[in-house]
Design a protein around this motif. Sequence first.
Motif, PDB file in Angstrom:
ATOM      1  N   PRO A  84       0.532 -37.857  60.554  1.00  0.00           N
ATOM      2  CA  PRO A  84      -0.649 -37.406  59.813  1.00  0.00           C
ATOM      3  C   PRO A  84      -0.683 -35.888  59.673  1.00  0.00           C
ATOM      4  N   GLU A  85      -0.772 -35.422  58.424  1.00  0.00           N
ATOM      5  CA  GLU A  85      -0.913 -33.998  58.145  1.00  0.00           C
ATOM      6  C   GLU A  85      -2.374 -33.709  57.841  1.00  0.00           C
ATOM      7  N   PRO A  86      -2.978 -32.725  58.511  1.00  0.00           N
ATOM      8  CA  PRO A  86      -4.396 -32.443  58.254  1.00  0.00           C
ATOM      9  C   PRO A  86      -4.636 -31.999  56.818  1.00  0.00           C
ATOM     10  N   LEU A  87      -5.682 -32.523  56.223  1.00  0.00           N
ATOM     11  CA  LEU A  87      -6.055 -32.181  54.859  1.00  0.00           C
ATOM     12  C   LEU A  87      -6.827 -30.863  54.871  1.00  0.00           C
ATOM     13  N   GLU A  88      -6.519 -29.998  53.907  1.00  0.00           N
ATOM     14  CA  GLU A  88      -7.190 -28.695  53.835  1.00  0.00           C
ATOM     15  C   GLU A  88      -8.687 -28.876  53.612  1.00  0.00           C
ATOM     16  N   GLU A  89      -9.461 -28.185  54.408  1.00  0.00           N
ATOM     17  CA  GLU A  89     -10.917 -28.255  54.286  1.00  0.00           C
ATOM     18  C   GLU A  89     -11.379 -27.220  53.264  1.00  0.00           C
ATOM     19  N   SER A  90     -11.752 -27.689  52.084  1.00  0.00           N
ATOM     20  CA  SER A  90     -12.186 -26.810  51.004  1.00  0.00           C
ATOM     21  C   SER A  90     -13.413 -27.401  50.341  1.00  0.00           C
ATOM     22  N   GLY A  91     -14.093 -26.548  49.547  1.00  0.00           N
ATOM     23  CA  GLY A  91     -15.294 -26.996  48.866  1.00  0.00           C
ATOM     24  C   GLY A  91     -16.545 -26.587  49.618  1.00  0.00           C
ATOM     25  N   PRO A  92     -17.702 -27.098  49.204  1.00  0.00           N
ATOM     26  CA  PRO A  92     -18.960 -26.794  49.884  1.00  0.00           C
ATOM     27  C   PRO A  92     -18.945 -27.282  51.332  1.00  0.00           C
ATOM     28  N   PRO A  93     -19.862 -26.789  52.151  1.00  0.00           N
ATOM     29  CA  PRO A  93     -19.875 -27.184  53.572  1.00  0.00           C
ATOM     30  C   PRO A  93     -19.973 -28.687  53.793  1.00  0.00           C
ATOM     31  N   ASP A  94     -20.764 -29.386  52.986  1.00  0.00           N
ATOM     32  CA  ASP A  94     -20.887 -30.833  53.160  1.00  0.00           C
ATOM     33  C   ASP A  94     -19.549 -31.530  52.930  1.00  0.00           C
ATOM     34  N   VAL A  95     -18.830 -31.100  51.886  1.00  0.00           N
ATOM     35  CA  VAL A  95     -17.525 -31.702  51.601  1.00  0.00           C
ATOM     36  C   VAL A  95     -16.532 -31.341  52.695  1.00  0.00           C
ATOM     37  N   CYS A  96     -16.591 -30.094  53.173  1.00  0.00           N
ATOM     38  CA  CYS A  96     -15.700 -29.694  54.278  1.00  0.00           C
ATOM     39  C   CYS A  96     -15.950 -30.550  55.521  1.00  0.00           C
ATOM     40  N   ALA A  97     -17.212 -30.861  55.778  1.00  0.00           N
ATOM     41  CA  ALA A  97     -17.527 -31.704  56.932  1.00  0.00           C
ATOM     42  C   ALA A  97     -16.939 -33.097  56.771  1.00  0.00           C
ATOM     43  N   VAL A  98     -16.976 -33.653  55.555  1.00  0.00           N
ATOM     44  CA  VAL A  98     -16.392 -34.975  55.315  1.00  0.00           C
ATOM     45  C   VAL A  98     -14.875 -34.931  55.526  1.00  0.00           C
ATOM     46  N   ILE A  99     -14.217 -33.879  55.027  1.00  0.00           N
ATOM     47  CA  ILE A  99     -12.763 -33.772  55.180  1.00  0.00           C
ATOM     48  C   ILE A  99     -12.397 -33.614  56.653  1.00  0.00           C
ATOM     49  N   ALA A 100     -13.178 -32.808  57.379  1.00  0.00           N
ATOM     50  CA  ALA A 100     -12.909 -32.645  58.815  1.00  0.00           C
ATOM     51  C   ALA A 100     -13.071 -33.968  59.554  1.00  0.00           C
ATOM     52  N   ALA A 101     -14.089 -34.733  59.192  1.00  0.00           N
ATOM     53  CA  ALA A 101     -14.279 -36.039  59.823  1.00  0.00           C
ATOM     54  C   ALA A 101     -13.119 -36.977  59.495  1.00  0.00           C
ATOM     55  N   PHE A 102     -12.610 -36.899  58.254  1.00  0.00           N
ATOM     56  CA  PHE A 102     -11.465 -37.743  57.890  1.00  0.00           C
ATOM     57  C   PHE A 102     -10.225 -37.352  58.681  1.00  0.00           C
ATOM     58  N   ASN A 103      -9.988 -36.049  58.808  1.00  0.00           N
ATOM     59  CA  ASN A 103      -8.827 -35.608  59.598  1.00  0.00           C
ATOM     60  C   ASN A 103      -8.921 -36.105  61.040  1.00  0.00           C
ATOM     61  N   ALA A 104     -10.106 -35.987  61.633  1.00  0.00           N
ATOM     62  CA  ALA A 104     -10.282 -36.455  63.005  1.00  0.00           C
ATOM     63  C   ALA A 104     -10.119 -37.965  63.101  1.00  0.00           C
ATOM     64  N   LEU A 105     -10.655 -38.682  62.105  1.00  0.00           N
ATOM     65  CA  LEU A 105     -10.522 -40.141  62.110  1.00  0.00           C
ATOM     66  C   LEU A 105      -9.065 -40.559  62.000  1.00  0.00           C
ATOM     67  N   ARG A 106      -8.306 -39.868  61.141  1.00  0.00           N
ATOM     68  CA  ARG A 106      -6.895 -40.230  60.994  1.00  0.00           C
ATOM     69  C   ARG A 106      -6.124 -39.996  62.287  1.00  0.00           C
ATOM     70  N   LEU A 107      -6.452 -38.920  62.977  1.00  0.00           N
ATOM     71  CA  LEU A 107      -5.796 -38.679  64.266  1.00  0.00           C
ATOM     72  C   LEU A 107      -6.147 -39.759  65.284  1.00  0.00           C
TER      73      LEU A 107
END
Length: 448
Positions: free
Chosen positions: A212-235
């Motif tokens: 798993p390669e972490p996805l870049e966290e970009s966009g507004p804070p709400d979207v960044c939070a979703v991407i961070a949660a996805f990265n953590a979930l994938r791990l």
Amino acid sequence: MPWPRSLAGQMALLVALALFMAQAINLALLLRERGAVRMAQITRPAAYRIADALDQEAAGRPVVSDRGRVRLVPRDPITATMQTQPAVARELASQLTDMGVRVAAVDVAIAKPWQYVIPLSRFERRMAMRAAHEDGPRDSIVIAVKRTDGRWMALAGGLPREDLRLFWRLLGQTLILYVVVLVPVLWVARRISRPLRELAAAARGYSPAAKPEPLEESGPPDVCAVIAAFNALRLRVTAMLDEKDRMLGAIGHDLRTPLAALRVRIESVEDDQDRLRMADTIAEMNRTLDDILSLARLGRPSEPETEVDLAALVDAVVEDFRDIGETVTFEEAERLRMRLRPSLIRRAVRNLIENAVKYAGAADVSLASDERVASIMVADRGPGIPPERLDQVFDPFFRLESSRNRHTGGIGLGLALARAIVEEAGGRIVLTAREGGGLVATITLPRV
């Protein structure tokens, strides 16, 4: 117009519709205000002239002068060919009442240039000719007032021209609003939708076999939070799968050890029939364990993809069954180079042939291909499967009790494992009834 499916398109369309509705309401209000101003332009001067004419008559002066517009007429000058204006007449009557002027009736109509019935003075004829020369023929508003003594007073004047500048100004305002509002909305929508599209692509392309390669966290804070949660979930999912593999390896080792010990101990059994039955039971348990572990580990295969000859691979599986005396035929096919995991594909083909041999006593294997796909067909003349059960037999641990019992059918993992292997390779497997009786299992694999 089709409804846009993207977030940016939907936001832009909704904002555009909201702006259009707002401008439509604004236009309606402006037109209403413009109508009131136009009504005042028509009625207020007329009311003052009529009141002034009546005041002059009360003072002993004539009603009409050379520059006047109000004159006495013998009858109502408004004819049936003119376009009556009852709303204007009511407004004019109301204004005369407010000014203290009592009249019997008020009649108002719009007349075309050729419908004039009021004699014009020299000044009015001169002004009408000048207006016709400069602006072309214009419609006139004709006002007739019936006094309380029964006589009629009339006046005529040009209608205020429609001001088209109002429309063009509103259109310009609308275009400016669309540019000022829609451009930032589209920018914000794209800023939100781009990382969301990348997140959706990463979720669709997630493979347990890949690191798993972490996805870049970009966009507004709400979207960044979703991407961070996805990265953590994938791990976490990857860690759980790793733990599952370690657990399956331990289970396989712990179960095979006592099975091997049992296999050694049964050699001391004197009864040959009992010893053979025990050996078959242990072999069946080993096969079941292999199937369960293989099915559980699919999606994280340790075998890499290699380029192999699919025709040779299928022919080798068929030869294995011939070596043990099974009736399995294979139509010779041309070499077919493909990239796949040979051990897994061999396992899927073997399971299909094994089923055909168990339930029909023989199997006919063939291979076909075109530019896009390669198909492996395993046909038999067995009892077949009811049409409503063709998809259900792929479920793990499902068996058709009426025709396939534990003795011949195992525990129902063969087809489930074959389908999982084929789908992991990007293909599909289907069961269809064979013409004349029996069943055809078809594996379809993409060539690219």
